[in-house]
Write an enzyme that holds these catalytic residues in place. Structure first.
Site, PDB file in Angstrom:
ATOM      1  CB  THR A   1       0.575  -3.833   6.298  1.00 28.60           C
ATOM      2  OG1 THR A   1      -0.711  -3.867   5.680  1.00 28.60           O
ATOM      3  CG2 THR A   1       1.141  -2.433   6.271  1.00 28.60           C
ATOM      4  CG  ASP A   2      -2.631  -7.411   3.756  1.00 34.50           C
ATOM      5  OD1 ASP A   2      -2.920  -6.712   4.753  1.00 34.50           O
ATOM      6  OD2 ASP A   2      -3.263  -7.360   2.695  1.00 34.50           O
TER       7      ASP A   2
ATOM      8  CB  THR B   1      -0.925  -0.020   1.241  1.00 34.73           C
ATOM      9  OG1 THR B   1      -1.752  -1.163   1.133  1.00 34.73           O
ATOM     10  CG2 THR B   1      -1.805   1.201   1.318  1.00 34.73           C
TER      11      THR B   1
HETATM   12  N1  ASP Z   1      -2.733  -5.348   0.650  1.00 31.31           N
HETATM   13  C1  ASP Z   1      -1.612  -4.524   1.034  1.00 31.31           C
HETATM   14  C2  ASP Z   1      -0.354  -5.360   1.004  1.00 31.31           C
HETATM   15  O1  ASP Z   1      -0.099  -6.108   1.907  1.00 31.31           O
HETATM   16  C3  ASP Z   1      -1.888  -3.959   2.385  1.00 31.31           C
HETATM   17  C4  ASP Z   1      -0.886  -2.963   2.875  1.00 31.31           C
HETATM   18  O2  ASP Z   1       0.239  -2.844   2.402  1.00 31.31           O
HETATM   19  O3  ASP Z   1      -1.247  -2.241   3.844  1.00 31.31           O
HETATM   20  O4  ASP Z   1       0.386  -5.287   0.062  1.00 31.31           O
END
Ligand code: ASP
Length: 329
Positions: free
Chosen positions: A94-95, A15
């Site tokens: 983050t995932d 993200t």
């Molecule tokens: N879907 C994203 C990822 O993990 C979520 C994020 O980065 O906050 O790439």
């Protein structure tokens, strides 16, 4: 004039590198920005360090496979071995951040600072959190106290060890915490301040060396619940799965279906680890482990136990060596 340290800035997506059409859009974004472009939103960052950009992937982190983890480790081991590079900052989604961070924490052979950074809001959002997180990650990577801390993760003014960090909220900017340990340090008044150091093995004290590995064994996580079908364990074993981590109930208690499942999987040569569905606290050794040939994950949640089990199986450890690794790491 003091010379600025040179850091490798490695982009993998997430993200932090995503945009949407509207500046109030916080979901349904696309990853559109390379790591070099992210720097444009962070004035002053190049005053902290000379940043050498490497775009190794540009993906949503749910697509981060074990082959990509190995590729990322190889690239970072190579960059961090260079005498002119004093540390690395890695942008990531983050995932699955906790899995990638823990893998690198065990696999990188360096005492130089390695800081992973992410964002909960896309780069196009009002009050995007990525630019300040990135600035702070570079500050941490330049700090002498960051030496020998293994892989760290920076979000929301907090410095976490990859060993303890976990994602605890689906949308908020304070999504991350280290449930059994707390953060290693904080950023306040524009400066990083370390308060902790992990005593558990990592990087140069980790026994795992992936530098000659080009694939990892298949390890799956099974989420346990009443009515678990034991059949699925046998099916996994027959599909080439070598390890199963059960996200079991409470203190790693297996439901009747899962108990039957792990016994069947063991007979087919699969190593089974008991972790928990609960987000904090250990899974302790149990008399069941001897009867059912399972291994307690201790303080590792299921998704991180999967990473450790892949490394144990890749390095051909036997059952009692794997038990010892889960107790010590
Ligand atoms: N879907 C994203 C990822 O993990 C979520 C994020 O980065 O906050 O790439």
């Amino acid at each position: 004039m003091p010379t600025r340290p040179k850091l490798a800035l490695v982009g993998t997506g997430g993200t932090i590198a995503a945009t949407t059409q509207s500046n109030t859009g916080l979901t349904d974004y696309d990853i559109t920005q390379g790591v070099q472009t992210l720097l444009q939103a962070v004035p002053g960052i190049t005053g902290l360090a000379d940043l050498e950009c490497h775009q190794i992937f540009n993906v949503d982190s749910r697509a981060m496979s074990s082959l990509m983890l190995l590729e990322m480790s190889h690239k970072l081991n190579e960059l961090l071995a260079r005498p002119d590079i004093s540390g690395a900052v890695i942008t990531h989604g983050t995932d699955t951040l906790e899995e990638s961070a823990f893998f690198l924490h065990l696999a990188l052979k360096t005492d130089k600072p390695v800081v992973m950074v992410a964002a909960m809001r896309p780069a196009s959002a009002l009050s995007a959190d990525g630019p300040l997180n990135l600035y702070q990650a570079v500050q941490v990577a330049c700090s002498s106290q960051a030496q020998g801390q293994g892989v760290m993760v920076l979000l929301n003014d907090q410095i976490h060890s990859a060993r303890f960090l976990s994602k605890q909220h689906t949308t908020q900017t304070n999504a991350f915490g280290s449930p059994d340990a707390g953060p290693l340090g904080l950023l306040a008044g524009g400066q990083p301040r370390f308060m902790m150091r992990s005593l558990l093995p990592h990087t140069t004290s980790s026994q795992f060396d992936v530098r000659t590995l080009y694939s990892l064994p298949k390890v799956q996580v099974f989420y346990d619940h009443p009515d678990t079908l034991a059949e699925l364990y046998r099916h996994a074993a027959q599909s080439g799965v070598q390890g199963i981590v059960v996200a079991a109930t409470g203190n790693g208690s297996l439901t009747p279906g899962a108990l039957e499942g792990v016994s069947r999987a063991h007979r087919l040569g699969v190593v089974c680890v008991r972790a928990s569905r609960i987000h904090a606290g250990p899974v302790t050794d149990s008399a069941y482990d001897e009867d059912h040939h399972t291994i307690a994950s201790h303080y590792l949640p299921a998704q991180k136990a999967r990473i450790l089990l892949m490394l144990c199986l890749a390095t051909q450890l036997d059952h009692s060596q794997i038990e010892a690794v889960f107790r010590d790491y």
